[in-house]
Design a protein around this motif. Structure first.
Motif, PDB file in Angstrom:
ATOM      1  N   TYR A  17       0.889  -1.258   0.136  1.00 33.13           N
ATOM      2  CA  TYR A  17      -0.104  -0.022  -0.006  1.00 33.13           C
ATOM      3  C   TYR A  17       0.747   1.270   0.041  1.00 33.13           C
ATOM      4  O   TYR A  17       0.410   2.379  -0.348  1.00 33.13           O
ATOM      5  CB  TYR A  17      -1.014  -0.116   1.332  1.00 33.13           C
ATOM      6  N   ASP A  18       2.082   1.210   0.440  1.00 36.44           N
ATOM      7  CA  ASP A  18       2.991   2.463   0.390  1.00 36.44           C
ATOM      8  C   ASP A  18       2.956   2.963  -0.803  1.00 36.44           C
ATOM      9  O   ASP A  18       3.426   2.337  -1.935  1.00 36.44           O
ATOM     10  CB  ASP A  18       4.227   2.158   1.205  1.00 36.44           C
ATOM     11  N   ALA A  19       3.501   4.476  -0.737  1.00 37.63           N
ATOM     12  CA  ALA A  19       3.631   5.013  -2.237  1.00 37.63           C
ATOM     13  C   ALA A  19       5.062   4.673  -2.572  1.00 37.63           C
ATOM     14  O   ALA A  19       6.048   4.413  -1.703  1.00 37.63           O
ATOM     15  CB  ALA A  19       3.467   6.476  -1.857  1.00 37.63           C
ATOM     16  N   TRP A  20       5.382   4.582  -3.870  1.00 38.30           N
ATOM     17  CA  TRP A  20       6.624   4.405  -4.283  1.00 38.30           C
ATOM     18  C   TRP A  20       7.514   5.623  -4.206  1.00 38.30           C
ATOM     19  O   TRP A  20       6.998   6.702  -4.072  1.00 38.30           O
ATOM     20  CB  TRP A  20       6.667   4.108  -5.901  1.00 38.30           C
ATOM     21  N   LEU A  25      19.566   4.481 -10.235  1.00 39.31           N
ATOM     22  CA  LEU A  25      20.006   2.981 -10.698  1.00 39.31           C
ATOM     23  C   LEU A  25      21.290   2.784  -9.826  1.00 39.31           C
ATOM     24  O   LEU A  25      21.483   1.371  -9.200  1.00 39.31           O
ATOM     25  CB  LEU A  25      20.223   2.918 -12.159  1.00 39.31           C
ATOM     26  N   GLY A  26      21.891   3.705  -9.503  1.00 40.35           N
ATOM     27  CA  GLY A  26      23.335   3.418  -8.696  1.00 40.35           C
ATOM     28  C   GLY A  26      22.907   3.273  -7.227  1.00 40.35           C
ATOM     29  O   GLY A  26      23.878   2.584  -6.474  1.00 40.35           O
ATOM     30  N   GLU A  27      21.596   3.580  -6.929  1.00 35.28           N
ATOM     31  CA  GLU A  27      21.219   3.315  -5.573  1.00 35.28           C
ATOM     32  C   GLU A  27      20.551   1.778  -5.282  1.00 35.28           C
ATOM     33  O   GLU A  27      20.392   1.141  -4.342  1.00 35.28           O
ATOM     34  CB  GLU A  27      20.152   4.297  -5.077  1.00 35.28           C
ATOM     35  N   LEU A  28      20.233   1.276  -6.719  1.00 39.71           N
ATOM     36  CA  LEU A  28      19.484   0.036  -6.661  1.00 39.71           C
ATOM     37  C   LEU A  28      20.553  -1.046  -7.000  1.00 39.71           C
ATOM     38  O   LEU A  28      20.157  -2.266  -6.549  1.00 39.71           O
ATOM     39  CB  LEU A  28      18.560  -0.065  -7.753  1.00 39.71           C
ATOM     40  N   GLY A  29      21.626  -0.521  -7.487  1.00 38.19           N
ATOM     41  CA  GLY A  29      22.670  -1.808  -7.729  1.00 38.19           C
ATOM     42  C   GLY A  29      23.763  -1.305  -7.923  1.00 38.19           C
ATOM     43  O   GLY A  29      24.018   0.063  -7.902  1.00 38.19           O
ATOM     44  N   ILE A 166      11.260  -4.352  -0.713  1.00 36.75           N
ATOM     45  CA  ILE A 166      11.918  -5.116  -1.682  1.00 36.75           C
ATOM     46  C   ILE A 166      11.384  -6.089  -2.161  1.00 36.75           C
ATOM     47  O   ILE A 166      11.377  -6.679  -3.253  1.00 36.75           O
ATOM     48  CB  ILE A 166      13.298  -5.355  -0.968  1.00 36.75           C
ATOM     49  N   VAL A 167      10.576  -6.729  -1.230  1.00 39.53           N
ATOM     50  CA  VAL A 167       9.599  -7.789  -1.567  1.00 39.53           C
ATOM     51  C   VAL A 167       8.624  -7.420  -2.839  1.00 39.53           C
ATOM     52  O   VAL A 167       8.417  -8.473  -3.550  1.00 39.53           O
ATOM     53  CB  VAL A 167       8.512  -8.399  -0.264  1.00 39.53           C
ATOM     54  N   GLU A 168       8.078  -6.348  -2.741  1.00 38.88           N
ATOM     55  CA  GLU A 168       7.251  -5.737  -3.879  1.00 38.88           C
ATOM     56  C   GLU A 168       8.109  -5.963  -5.364  1.00 38.88           C
ATOM     57  O   GLU A 168       7.475  -6.329  -6.199  1.00 38.88           O
ATOM     58  CB  GLU A 168       6.301  -4.541  -3.861  1.00 38.88           C
ATOM     59  N   GLN A 169       9.299  -5.441  -5.062  1.00 33.02           N
ATOM     60  CA  GLN A 169      10.349  -5.338  -6.192  1.00 33.02           C
ATOM     61  C   GLN A 169      10.480  -6.872  -6.752  1.00 33.02           C
ATOM     62  O   GLN A 169      10.301  -7.032  -7.995  1.00 33.02           O
ATOM     63  CB  GLN A 169      11.550  -4.601  -6.010  1.00 33.02           C
ATOM     64  N   GLN A 170      10.448  -7.595  -5.833  1.00 29.38           N
ATOM     65  CA  GLN A 170      10.996  -9.074  -6.230  1.00 29.38           C
ATOM     66  C   GLN A 170       9.600  -9.863  -7.067  1.00 29.38           C
ATOM     67  O   GLN A 170       9.712 -10.505  -7.813  1.00 29.38           O
ATOM     68  CB  GLN A 170      11.243 -10.127  -5.040  1.00 29.38           C
ATOM     69  N   LYS A 171       8.519  -9.406  -6.275  1.00 30.83           N
ATOM     70  CA  LYS A 171       7.138  -9.917  -7.147  1.00 30.83           C
ATOM     71  C   LYS A 171       7.110  -9.531  -8.488  1.00 30.83           C
ATOM     72  O   LYS A 171       6.800 -10.085  -9.417  1.00 30.83           O
ATOM     73  CB  LYS A 171       6.158  -9.742  -6.365  1.00 30.83           C
TER      74      LYS A 171
END
Length: 410
Positions: A17-20, A25-29, A166-171
């Motif tokens: 439910y949280d806002a994105w 990209l450098g923060e994600l990987g 992160i779980v939402e990203q994974q899904k």
């Protein structure tokens, strides 16, 4: 609150439910690049593939490629630039600038001017980097005269709105990986069908100067008869139906020469255009004509001929019309399979070329009995129908993915 509402996708997995939030990209990987291997050290028998920007021609999930090879004994170089595990590769210069691919091969090393992204959320990130938005931004940021290029910092600083969880990203990543794999499976099926068709076309028609094909239907043993095109049919040109005459309110069905290149295969059984030219100024089909484009750009494309199965269709100018006493579907397939070079040799002109039917009349064909023509035409037509169905499935999957991307990302 309004900003938070904007940062929520239309479609989400249950329980989130949280806002994105905006992230780079450098923060994600981790974003790095490869080594400047010298081409003088390339060796066709080398142990490792060298992956360069030329190996990333399209955003895809790449497998091993046929490319340059090298032998390296320095363990530090191997460990630092090895492409084992999952990687996103980004082309940093040249004609493929901004294109990305998923790549994994522990027998491959990364060359300079290719960016690499490593992350524990790689599948999610890949949907960001493989988007047209990413490609467009990278190309706008590129600098240089003869060869445009981007920097690692520009890749790292590219930002997108992503889930905090992160779980939402994974899904999301797993969902699109499954969809991508399904699309890839259907693409492989389509490629296999096209290869099978090409194989049949090579085997079912004799080579030039020969009188027997390599593969035949049972009960056919006679040699194929060599005849000139002008001996088994006659030509005329289509008439009028220019582009300006094709409108939504026009009522006379017509075929225009450009459609032979873009709309049709060996058989025309559907009409896309209608002209408002008076009928007395048109030439109409009987449903047995083979249409040959008279104007084009690539000489090898003039063999894209089609059998017009529908009567009372206006045949536009810039089309050579061939009426034959042979099976018209067989003739159209024959032209496409065996006449590319013969037609191309007779093309005249520069950027816009012409193929006049008077140059075609003396071309030699090898013709089987009419019953064998019918069987060959039916077989290739059945394969074409399967290819069309498979292509439609693939198109629907790509449309479905596009819709999901629009609704599952902000």
């Amino acid at each position: 609150m309004k900003d938070e509402a904007k940062n929520v996708p239309v479609v989400r997995f249950n329980g989130f439910y949280d806002a994105w939030e905006q992230r780079k990209l450098g923060e994600l990987g981790e974003v790095t690049t490869g080594k400047a291997f010298s081409s003088t050290n390339f060796d066709a028998q080398g142990e490792y593939l060298v992956i360069t920007n030329k190996d990333i021609s399209d955003s895809s999930r790449s497998q091993n490629v046929m490319t340059d090879r090298i032998s390296v004994s320095d363990d530090e170089i191997i460990q630092r630039y090895n492409l084992g595990g999952e990687n996103i590769l980004v082309t940093m210069d040249g004609v493929n600038l901004g294109k990305t691919a998923m790549y994994s091969d522990d027998k491959a090393l990364l060359a300079q001017r290719v960016g690499r992204i490593k992350s524990n959320q790689l599948e999610f990130i890949y949907q960001i980097t493989s988007s047209n938005t990413f490609l467009t931004v990278m190309r706008k940021l590129s600098v240089g005269n003869a060869i445009k290029h981007i920097s690692l910092k520009q890749i790292s600083d590219y930002s997108s709105i992503v889930p905090k969880d992160i779980v939402e990203q994974q899904k999301i990543g797993s969902f699109f990986k499954l969809l991508d794999n399904t699309i890839a499976l259907h693409q492989r099926k389509l490629d296999a069908m096209n290869q099978m068709k090409n194989g049949f076309l090579q085997q079912l028609f004799p080579e030039n100067g020969e009188k027997f094909p390599r593969v035949r239907f049972a009960d056919f043993k006679d040699e194929w008869e060599q005849r000139k095109l002008g001996e088994v049919g006659d030509f005329y040109y289509g008439k009028s139906a220019p582009k300006w005459s094709v409108t939504e309110v026009a009522t006379t069905p017509c075929i225009r020469y450009g459609e032979l290149y873009t709309k049709f295969g060996a058989k025309i059984d559907r009409i896309y255009s209608y002209t408002n030219i008076p009928k007395e100024n048109l030439k109409f089909s009987k449903g047995s004509e083979v249409l040959i484009p008279r104007v084009g750009e690539d000489p090898l494309d003039f063999a894209k001929c089609s059998w017009l199965t529908i009567p009372n269709v206006a045949i536009g100018e810039m089309i050579s019309v061939y009426n034959t006493n042979q099976n018209p579907q067989f003739i159209a397939i024959y032209f496409r399979a065996k006449m590319r070079l013969e037609f191309a040799k007779r093309v005249e002109g520069g950027n816009v070329s012409n193929l006049y039917y008077s140059y075609l009349e003396n071309i030699l064909l090898s013709l089987p009995p009419s019953e064998e023509q019918v069987k060959i035409a039916e077989l290739i037509s059945q394969i074409d129908n399967i290819i069309i169905l498979q292509r439609n499935k693939l198109n629907k999957l790509n449309i479905l993915k596009k819709a999901y991307l629009q609704n599952m990302f902000v």
